[in-house]
Design an enzyme around this catalytic site. Structure first.
Site, PDB file in Angstrom:
ATOM      1  N   ASP A 153       1.047  -1.044  -0.083  1.00  0.00           N
ATOM      2  CA  ASP A 153       0.073  -0.193  -0.021  1.00  0.00           C
ATOM      3  C   ASP A 153       0.952   1.320   0.029  1.00  0.00           C
ATOM      4  O   ASP A 153       1.756   1.467   0.875  1.00  0.00           O
ATOM      5  CB  ASP A 153      -0.858  -0.140   1.447  1.00  0.00           C
ATOM      6  CG  ASP A 153      -1.877   1.364   1.173  1.00  0.00           C
ATOM      7  OD1 ASP A 153      -1.725   2.093   0.460  1.00  0.00           O
ATOM      8  OD2 ASP A 153      -2.662   1.107   2.278  1.00  0.00           O
ATOM      9  N   GLY A 171      19.237  -6.151   0.750  1.00  0.00           N
ATOM     10  CA  GLY A 171      19.247  -7.577   0.318  1.00  0.00           C
ATOM     11  C   GLY A 171      17.949  -7.928  -0.291  1.00  0.00           C
ATOM     12  O   GLY A 171      17.773  -8.299  -1.414  1.00  0.00           O
ATOM     13  N   LYS A 216      -7.538  -5.540   3.552  1.00  0.00           N
ATOM     14  CA  LYS A 216      -8.285  -5.433   4.796  1.00  0.00           C
ATOM     15  C   LYS A 216      -8.185  -6.737   5.577  1.00  0.00           C
ATOM     16  O   LYS A 216      -9.396  -6.886   6.513  1.00  0.00           O
ATOM     17  CB  LYS A 216      -9.544  -4.724   4.634  1.00  0.00           C
ATOM     18  CG  LYS A 216      -9.695  -3.573   3.884  1.00  0.00           C
ATOM     19  CD  LYS A 216      -8.981  -2.491   4.496  1.00  0.00           C
ATOM     20  CE  LYS A 216      -9.136  -1.056   3.557  1.00  0.00           C
ATOM     21  NZ  LYS A 216      -7.927  -0.908   2.670  1.00  0.00           N
ATOM     22  N   TYR A 250       0.496   0.333  15.058  1.00  0.00           N
ATOM     23  CA  TYR A 250      -0.328  -0.159  13.978  1.00  0.00           C
ATOM     24  C   TYR A 250      -0.035   0.853  12.726  1.00  0.00           C
ATOM     25  O   TYR A 250      -0.117   2.147  12.553  1.00  0.00           O
ATOM     26  CB  TYR A 250      -1.722   0.224  14.138  1.00  0.00           C
ATOM     27  CG  TYR A 250      -2.760  -0.067  12.918  1.00  0.00           C
ATOM     28  CD1 TYR A 250      -2.772  -1.296  12.387  1.00  0.00           C
ATOM     29  CD2 TYR A 250      -3.528   0.935  12.528  1.00  0.00           C
ATOM     30  CE1 TYR A 250      -3.618  -1.557  11.344  1.00  0.00           C
ATOM     31  CE2 TYR A 250      -4.458   0.781  11.474  1.00  0.00           C
ATOM     32  CZ  TYR A 250      -4.292  -0.521  11.007  1.00  0.00           C
ATOM     33  OH  TYR A 250      -5.276  -0.912   9.902  1.00  0.00           O
ATOM     34  N   LYS A 308      -3.066  -3.085   7.949  1.00  0.00           N
ATOM     35  CA  LYS A 308      -3.271  -4.507   8.115  1.00  0.00           C
ATOM     36  C   LYS A 308      -2.288  -5.306   7.140  1.00  0.00           C
ATOM     37  O   LYS A 308      -1.663  -4.522   6.254  1.00  0.00           O
ATOM     38  CB  LYS A 308      -4.608  -4.858   7.819  1.00  0.00           C
ATOM     39  CG  LYS A 308      -5.227  -6.154   8.651  1.00  0.00           C
ATOM     40  CD  LYS A 308      -5.088  -5.880  10.164  1.00  0.00           C
ATOM     41  CE  LYS A 308      -5.213  -7.359  10.943  1.00  0.00           C
ATOM     42  NZ  LYS A 308      -5.155  -7.160  12.224  1.00  0.00           N
ATOM     43  N   LYS A 330      -2.971 -31.592 -12.107  1.00  0.00           N
ATOM     44  CA  LYS A 330      -2.070 -32.581 -12.099  1.00  0.00           C
ATOM     45  C   LYS A 330      -1.649 -33.175 -10.532  1.00  0.00           C
ATOM     46  O   LYS A 330      -2.653 -33.612 -10.058  1.00  0.00           O
ATOM     47  CB  LYS A 330      -0.589 -32.231 -13.050  1.00  0.00           C
ATOM     48  CG  LYS A 330      -1.250 -32.054 -14.447  1.00  0.00           C
ATOM     49  CD  LYS A 330      -1.262 -33.332 -15.023  1.00  0.00           C
ATOM     50  CE  LYS A 330      -1.693 -32.974 -16.417  1.00  0.00           C
ATOM     51  NZ  LYS A 330      -2.455 -34.126 -17.260  1.00  0.00           N
ATOM     52  N   TYR A 380      -4.940  -0.577  17.525  1.00  0.00           N
ATOM     53  CA  TYR A 380      -4.750   0.809  18.081  1.00  0.00           C
ATOM     54  C   TYR A 380      -4.598   0.972  19.383  1.00  0.00           C
ATOM     55  O   TYR A 380      -5.149   0.162  20.177  1.00  0.00           O
ATOM     56  CB  TYR A 380      -6.323   1.378  17.655  1.00  0.00           C
ATOM     57  CG  TYR A 380      -6.138   2.128  16.376  1.00  0.00           C
ATOM     58  CD1 TYR A 380      -6.030   3.439  15.875  1.00  0.00           C
ATOM     59  CD2 TYR A 380      -6.430   1.333  15.376  1.00  0.00           C
ATOM     60  CE1 TYR A 380      -5.940   3.887  14.696  1.00  0.00           C
ATOM     61  CE2 TYR A 380      -6.570   1.655  14.013  1.00  0.00           C
ATOM     62  CZ  TYR A 380      -6.261   3.088  13.661  1.00  0.00           C
ATOM     63  OH  TYR A 380      -6.310   3.542  12.522  1.00  0.00           O
TER      64      TYR A 380
HETATM   65  P1  13P Z   1      -4.916  -0.837   4.964  1.00  0.00           P
HETATM   66  O1  13P Z   1      -4.137  -1.650   5.825  1.00  0.00           O
HETATM   67  O2  13P Z   1      -5.492  -1.593   3.619  1.00  0.00           O
HETATM   68  O3  13P Z   1      -4.182   0.421   4.554  1.00  0.00           O
HETATM   69  O4  13P Z   1      -6.222  -0.552   5.696  1.00  0.00           O
HETATM   70  C1  13P Z   1      -5.789   0.309   6.848  1.00  0.00           C
HETATM   71  C2  13P Z   1      -7.277   0.816   7.669  1.00  0.00           C
HETATM   72  O5  13P Z   1      -6.972   1.014   8.877  1.00  0.00           O
HETATM   73  C3  13P Z   1      -8.615   0.604   7.120  1.00  0.00           C
HETATM   74  O6  13P Z   1      -9.570   1.189   8.232  1.00  0.00           O
HETATM   75 MG    MG Z   2      -4.120   1.875   3.096  1.00  0.00          MG
HETATM   76 MG    MG Z   3      -4.582  -2.622   2.085  1.00  0.00          MG
END
Ligand code: 13P
Ligand code: MG
Ligand code: MG
Ligand code: 13P
Length: 369
Positions: free
Chosen positions: A13, A104, A133, A232, A235, A246, A350
C-alpha cells in the site's frame, strides 16, 4: 534440464484515493512504467494490478527467490510510486514502506512477498491471490480445505498423486526474532495442522509441498507490519501463489472454500471481524473500510511468458456468494463494538483503547466489605 522459473509477487500500500479505497490510475501507471523500463533486462514478464488500496507486482524471471535485483527493482518502483502518491496528496503515501535503506530483499521492510521457483510443467496453470483489509492467516482455512478435505477437494479421493498428500510449513508469526516454522504432513497429521491453523493471527500456512513430486505448490506472504513498525500502520494484506492441476488440486478445488466467506480479522482500522468476500480484479473497498476482500487471477506461464489473467471470481456464481457475504458482514456489523465483532485486546491495532483503560483503571474502586 530446463532452467527454473521464478514467480514473484511483491505488494504494498503506497497510497490511495479517499482514505483506504484504491490507488490512483497515475500511481498504477507509474509503478507499471517503472517495472517495464527498468526491468527490461531482468524480468521476462510482469503484471501489475490492485486489490483495494494495495498494488501487487507479479514478475517472472530466472533470478530465484529472494533475489536482490528483483526485490530492488520492485522496491524502487514502489518508491517511485510513493513520490506520485505524495504529489497527488493520496492518503497513506508510502504507508507500507517502513524502512529507508534497502538491504538485500524486501522481507521485513513492509511489502508482502510470495514467491515460487520451479521447473515449468508442459502446461503451467497458477493462481495469484491478493487480499485487502485482512491478515495472512485469512488463507489458512481455504488452504486447509483445498489440501486436506475431500468435501471441498475431491481430487484427494480421485487423483492418485493428490491423494499422496502434502507437506505443510507453518509459521508462528508471533515470534519476531527470526522465522519460527514447523513442518507437518497431511493426511497423517491433519488434526495437528488444524490445531495450528485455527489461530489465524498466530499461525500462518506459509508453504505447501506435494508429497507426490516434492514440488512446492503454495507460497503465502507472512509479513506482520505491526512487528516491523512496533505500532499499527495498516493491516498485513496478504498475497499468495498457488500452482494448480495434475499433482496439485484443480483450480476449482482451490477456489471452492471461498464460497464460505469465513470471518477474518481486519475490516475497519484493522480491528474488527468481517467475512472475506471474493471480488473481481481491481476491486475497491467501501463498506466500513471493507469488507475484507480477496481476488484471484489465474494465469498460465510458458518459458516465463504470462498469458493474460483470467479473473477467477468474475462469474455469476460469485455474485450470489458476494450477496451472501454482504449479509454476513451486515449481521456482525449490527453489533458494532460488542464482543466477537471486534478483535481481542492482544490483537487490537490501536493503542487508543489501551490508554483509555489505563486512565480508567485509576478511577476503579474496590468496595469495602
Ligand atoms: P489498509 O491496511 O488496507 O491500509 O487499511 C487500513 C485501515 O485502517 C482501514 O480502516
Ligand atoms: Mg491503506
Ligand atoms: Mg490495504
Ligand atoms: P477437463 O476434463 O475439462 O480438462 O477437466 C478436468 C478437471 O480436472 C476438472 O477439475
Amino acid at each position: 534440464m530446463a532452467k527454473k522459473i521464478t514467480l514473484s509477487i511483491i505488494k504494498a500500500d503506497i497510497g490511495s484515493i479517499g482514505g483506504h479505497i484504491k490507488p490512483s490510475q497515475k500511481l498504477l501507471e507509474t509503478v507499471e512504467g517503472y517495472v517495464k523500463t527498468k526491468g527490461k533486462k531482468l524480468i521476462i514478464d510482469f503484471y501489475v494490478g490492485h486489490t483495494g488500496d494495495d498494488i501487487a507486482i507479479l514478475s517472472t524471471h530466472r533470478q530465484g527467490v529472494l533475489s536482490e535485483s528483483i526485490h530492488k527493482l520492485c522496491w524502487k518502483a514502489l518508491l517511485e510510486g510513493t513520490k506520485v502518491a505524495k504529489k497527488q496528496g493520496l492518503y497513506g503515501a508510502g504507508q507500507d514502506l517502513l524502512k529507508d535503506t534497502f538491504s538485500g530483499n524486501v522481507k521485513g521492510m513492509g511489502p508482502a512477498v510470495a514467491e515460487l521457483e520451479f521447473e515449468e510443467r508442459p502446461a503451467e496453470p497458477f493462481l495469484m491471490f491478493a487480499a485487502d483489509k485482512t491478515e495472512p492467516g485469512a488463507y489458512n482455512l481455504p488452504l486447509y480445505l483445498s489440501f486436506t478435505d475431500p468435501m471441498y477437494s475431491p481430487g484427494l479421493m480421485l487423483s492418485p498423486s493428490v491423494k499422496k498428500g502434502f507437506k505443510w510449513v507453518i509459521m508462528d508469526v508471533s515470534h519476531t526474532k527470526g522465522d519460527k516454522v514447523i513442518e507437518l504432513v497431511s493426511p497423517e497429521e491433519t488434526y495437528d495442522i488444524a490445531a495450528l491453523l485455527r489461530d489465524n493471527g498466530r499461525f500462518v500456512a506459509e508453504g505447501v509441498y506435494s508429497r507426490a513430486s516434492g514440488e512446492r505448490v503454495v507460497s503465502v506472504s507472512t509479513t506482520r507490519l505491526h512487528n516491523i513498525a512496533g505500532r499499527y500502520v495498516g493491516k498485513d494484506d496478504p498475497v499468495m501463489l498457488v500452482r494448480a492441476q495434475k499433482n496439485f488440486p484443480a483450480t476449482g478445488e482451490i477456489l471452492a472454500p471461498y464460497t464460505i466467506g469465513h470471518y477474518v480479522s481486519g475490516f475497519m482500522r484493522g480491528s474488527h471481524i468481517g467475512p472475506l468476500m471474493p471480488v473481481k480484479k481491481n476491486s475497491s473497498v467501501s463498506f466500513f473500510d471493507g469488507p475484507p476482500i480477496v481476488n484471484c487471477l489465474a494465469f498460465c506461464v510458458k518459458n516465463g511468458k504470462l498469458t493474460e489473467p483470467a479473473d477467477a471470481f468474475d462469474h455469476p456464481y460469485w455474485d450470489w456468494v458476494r450477496d451472501r457475504v454482504a449479509q454476513k458482514a451486515e449481521e456482525i456489523r449490527r453489533q458494532g463494538f460488542s464482543g466477537a465483532a471486534m478483535l481481542p485486546m492482544s490483537e487490537l491495532e490501536y493503542t487508543g483503547i489501551v490508554d483509555t483503560l489505563k486512565k480508567l483503571e485509576k478511577r476503579f474502586k474496590v468496595r469495602k466489605k
